[in-house]
Design an enzyme around this catalytic site. Structure first.
Site, PDB file in Angstrom:
ATOM      1  N   ASP A  12       0.872  -1.157   0.000  1.00  0.00           N
ATOM      2  CA  ASP A  12       0.000   0.000   0.000  1.00  0.00           C
ATOM      3  C   ASP A  12       0.922   1.223   0.000  1.00  0.00           C
ATOM      4  O   ASP A  12       2.100   1.131   0.368  1.00  0.00           O
ATOM      5  CB  ASP A  12      -0.942   0.008   1.206  1.00  0.00           C
ATOM      6  CG  ASP A  12      -2.122   0.962   0.968  1.00  0.00           C
ATOM      7  OD1 ASP A  12      -2.041   1.799   0.035  1.00  0.00           O
ATOM      8  OD2 ASP A  12      -3.127   0.886   1.705  1.00  0.00           O
TER       9      ASP A  12
HETATM   10  C1  BGC Z   1      -4.860   3.429  -0.073  1.00  0.00           C
HETATM   11  C2  BGC Z   1      -4.968   2.422  -1.209  1.00  0.00           C
HETATM   12  C3  BGC Z   1      -4.733   3.123  -2.517  1.00  0.00           C
HETATM   13  C4  BGC Z   1      -3.382   3.798  -2.485  1.00  0.00           C
HETATM   14  C5  BGC Z   1      -3.039   4.554  -3.752  1.00  0.00           C
HETATM   15  C6  BGC Z   1      -3.594   4.214  -0.139  1.00  0.00           C
HETATM   16  O1  BGC Z   1      -3.603   5.253   0.789  1.00  0.00           O
HETATM   17  O2  BGC Z   1      -4.952   2.764   1.154  1.00  0.00           O
HETATM   18  O3  BGC Z   1      -6.217   1.813  -1.195  1.00  0.00           O
HETATM   19  O4  BGC Z   1      -4.825   2.208  -3.564  1.00  0.00           O
HETATM   20  O5  BGC Z   1      -3.357   4.731  -1.420  1.00  0.00           O
HETATM   21  O6  BGC Z   1      -3.798   5.699  -3.863  1.00  0.00           O
END
Ligand code: BGC
Length: 748
Positions: free
Chosen positions: A229
């Site tokens: 993530d």
């Molecule tokens: C989120 C993800 C997301 C990623 C990219 C993160 O903060 O938890 O779900 O895909 O950011 O934007």
């Protein structure tokens, strides 16, 4: 592309650099070897592709795209085909926008209705979440675009999400928090898995070898890459060794250096780096080699799809006196800002720059509909003038439809809600409108449950969830009967937040969040406690009625290695065509472990014309009857009777029948002097051996308990006594050698 060969031509520096992205949304390329970079983009309910300068906060606008209904909304459709189809649309849009991987689906279990991201997630039930995830992935990937199932694992709160430690016992993980990921890996092979921010039982997901390698790859057979993530990496070299292939976002310069150093000083095997790079390149080339240069973003077509999805998903929770559908002849007052400007998507990384947003007021053009704003959206304080205007409109109409819900500021990624209330200004509006208009319908825009202290004062409630950019059209379709509602809740609506099983422990203590309610999440808890709820899991009404009959099994006795075929007839006994979601729950009638009353193990959505009848069939396998036995680290069925329930909801069971399932798992029991008489007697061999001994020891049938115990009480007392206790009671007549001989016999 011969990826292994390509990797063999790279320097260590090049390989280490490929373990991070190039920037926020791109993988890294290697110019010298002609390796290009590809783009990944959020997800899950529409494309958030930042066009120019990229930044994580989404400050720079992303390209126009379709905002589809969010996860909690589409899960309520219980329609695998619809979700697969929406995946195909998303896949095509990715091809048109040159996006290699869409960052979704998001499948975390709704442990608490407070979780700020519940709007993105599917369900409180792992079977539903897994089915939806697999359908979504198959849809997107059929267009040669990858998915990233997220957030792996046990990331069921936003509070302190980047440092919190989810402390969850093994059985609970296996039965609740893993199955959606497991099913997706086994059935749909997503190109990537996204590891979550949090720690799981003390170790960050991004460096959790057990999670990313032992479970995901060795046990479930996942073949793709694991992506972090955004910002989830703690110690990068540890992550590489654990199975985290790609760190996002890039450029990860410092971590690239750490990887190089770790290989050089021998703390990280170069082979682990090679493997990570191979996995990243695998999805890069899977996309590039199947590019569809002709793909076009078909905005209007896809907007219509979003409308259809919303209409198939919204849930009609209440419909007293069949007030809905409304007659088009009637004068209707649409009240509340959300009627004009709906709340249709959530805040955070899934936020889409929508192609066009249609509210209910606009969609109702041509009908006899008036509108009043009713409440402000920038404060919770009621506005008397707005209320007065709305009350007048309600009085002048035959019926009032109140559009309410919570605001962006109250529900978003990054933080959790504090309660399940709607803004005070909306509560006040409801209170005043129902005083003058007895035909009041409420439409709710919210990604998760709310409390409804006013439920008895209104005639109908339509839960629109966050229905995507076309939600207004879909709402009008349902209100006026163009579409017969067919969604059902994939989560329980409690009467009060305090009734929720995680209530005592949610948010945790500092970074430590113990999932102490264990397997009792959602209906598993409310059913076991026999608690009244506002609306049960699986509930949803239709404008027609369905009758269930003829529950049949292809066998009533089976081994756990066999499959059971269950069929039931469902008939539309009303006047309109409609869709029904038929639910199958399994109950273990007697168990040696603590289990929920029943668990959902099948659902089918069918369409029926008036008077039409269909047979719905389900196939149940071992897992439908099993619990996760930590003693043998495997799923186990206990021999005995199971009740199969067929219901319209978890609390509206229509038909039930019993089958006998025989376990094929041999669990070797070892008896000791501390084994109780009851446990020994429950074992067939134990009963035989001990029975003979007891006969010999107490030929008259044992001590006369006299008035002290009745037969049952005596039995219970004996059952709870360990073997050593019996020996002790027998005095010197039982020698230690005799006890040992007995144990040898029992354990032989
Ligand atoms: C989120 C993800 C997301 C990623 C990219 C993160 O903060 O938890 O779900 O895909 O950011 O934007």
């Amino acid at each position: 592309m011969d990826i292994k060969k390509l990797v063999s031509q790279m320097t260590l520096e090049e390989k280490a650099s490929l373990c991070s992205g190039a920037d926020f949304w791109h993988t890294r390329g290697v110019e010298r070897l002609g390796i290009p970079s590809v783009m990944v983009t959020d997800g899950p309910c529409g494309l958030r592709k930042q066009a120019g300068e990229t930044d994580h906060l989404g400050l720079n606008a992303s390209v126009k795209a379709i905002s589809y209904p969010t996860g909690s909304c589409i899960a309520s459709s219980f329609d695998r085909n619809l979700i697969r189809e929406s995946g195909e649309y998303l896949g095509e849009e990715c091809q048109a926008e040159d996006v290699a991987v869409l960052l979704g689906p998001a499948v975390n279990i709704k442990r608490s209705p407070l979780c700020g991201r519940n709007f993105e997630y599917f369900s409180e039930d792992p079977y539903v979440a897994g089915e939806m995830a697999a359908a979504y992935i198959k849809g997107v990937q059929s267009k040669h675009v990858g998915t990233s199932i997220k957030h792996f694992a046990a990331n069921s709160q936003e509070h302190r999400r980047m440092t919190s430690d989810s402390v969850v016992d093994e059985r609970t993980l296996r039965e609740l928090y893993f199955p959606a990921f497991e099913k997706a890996a086994k059935e749909a092979q997503p190109w990537t898995f996204m590891c979550s921010y949090n720690r799981l039982n003390g170790t960050y997901a991004s460096e959790n070898h057990r999670l990313l390698t032992e479970l995901l790859r060795d046990e479930w057979g996942f073949e793709g890459a694991v992506v972090s993530d955004w910002g989830a990496v703690n110690e990068r070299p540890v992550g590489v060794a654990a199975g985290l292939d790609l760190e996002m976002p890039g450029p990860g310069t410092a971590n690239t250096q750490k990887i190089i150093e770790a290989v050089k000083n021998g703390t990280l095997a170069e082979q682990d780096v090679d493997t990570a790079v191979e996995r990243v390149l695998q999805f890069v080339y899977a996309y590039l080699e199947n590019r569809d240069p002709n793909a076009k973003f078909q905005y209007e077509r896809d907007h219509e799809k979003a409308r259809q999805m919303a209409a198939e998903s919204m849930v009609l929770l209440k419909n007293e006196g069949n007030i809905l559908p409304l007659s088009k002849e009637k004068k209707v007052a649409f009240l509340g800002k959300f009627a004009e400007l709906p709340r249709f998507q959530g805040g955070g990384s899934s936020h889409v720059n929508s192609f066009k947003v249609v509210g209910a007021v606009e969609a109702a053009e041509g009908l006899s509909v008036t509108y009043a704003q009713g409440y402000p959206t920038d404060t919770q304080t009621p506005d008397d003038a707005m209320i007065a205007e709305a009350v007048k409109a309600a009085k002048d109409a035959d019926c009032a439809v109140l559009f309410i819900g919570i605001t962006d500021a109250m529900e978003s990624e990054g933080f959790d809600r504090k309660d399940l209330k709607i803004p005070a200004c909306q509560e006040k509006l409801i209170e005043e409108v129902v005083k003058v208009q007895k035909n009041t319908v409420v439409v709710v825009h919210c990604g998760a449950p709310i409390e409804m202290p006013w439920i008895d004062d209104v005639k109908a409630v339509l839960y629109a969830y966050l229905g995507g950019e076309a939600v207004g059209g879909a709402t009008v379709d349902i209100l006026f009967g163009e579409v017969n509602p067919s969604g059902k809740l994939a989560e329980t609506f409690p009467l009060r937040l305090e009734d929720n099983p995680s209530y005592l422990y949610y948010f945790g203590e500092g970074d430590r969040t113990e999932y102490r309610e264990g397997i009792f999440v959602g209906y598993r808890y409310y059913d076991k406690k026999k608690l009244p709820v506002l609306f049960p899991f699986g509930h949803g009404l239709s404008y027609t009625e369905f009758a269930y009959s003829d529950l049949t099994f292809d066998k009533t006795s089976l081994k756990d290695t066999d499959t059971l075929r269950v069929s039931v007839k469902v008939k539309n006994v009303g006047e309109r065509a409609g869709k029904e979601i038929v639910q199958l729950y399994v109950q273990d009638n007697e168990s040696s472990v603590i289990r929920p009353v029943k668990e959902l193990m099948g659902f089918e959505k069918i369409e029926l014309a008036p008077k039409e009848e269909k047979t719905v069939s389900f196939t149940l396998e071992k897992r439908a009857f099993a619990f996760y036995d930590t003693a043998i680290s495997d799923w186990r069925v206990e021999t005995g009777e199971f009740t199969i329930h067929i219901g319209k909801s978890s609390r509206d069971i229509q038909l039930s029948g019993v089958v006998h399932v025989e376990s094929t798992t041999v669990v070797k029991k070892v008896f000791t002097a501390n084994s109780t008489i009851g446990d020994i007697m429950a074992d067939p061999k134990g009963a035989q051996v001990l029975g003979q001994m007891m006969q010999a020891m107490m030929p008259g049938g044992g001590p006369d308990a006299g008035d002290m115990f009745d037969a049952e009480g005596m039995q219970a007392m004996m059952n709870a006594m360990p073997l050593r206790g019996v020996v002790m009671m027998a005095g010197d007549s039982v020698k230690p050698e005799m006890l040992q001989a007995l144990l040898d016999k029992l354990n032989a």
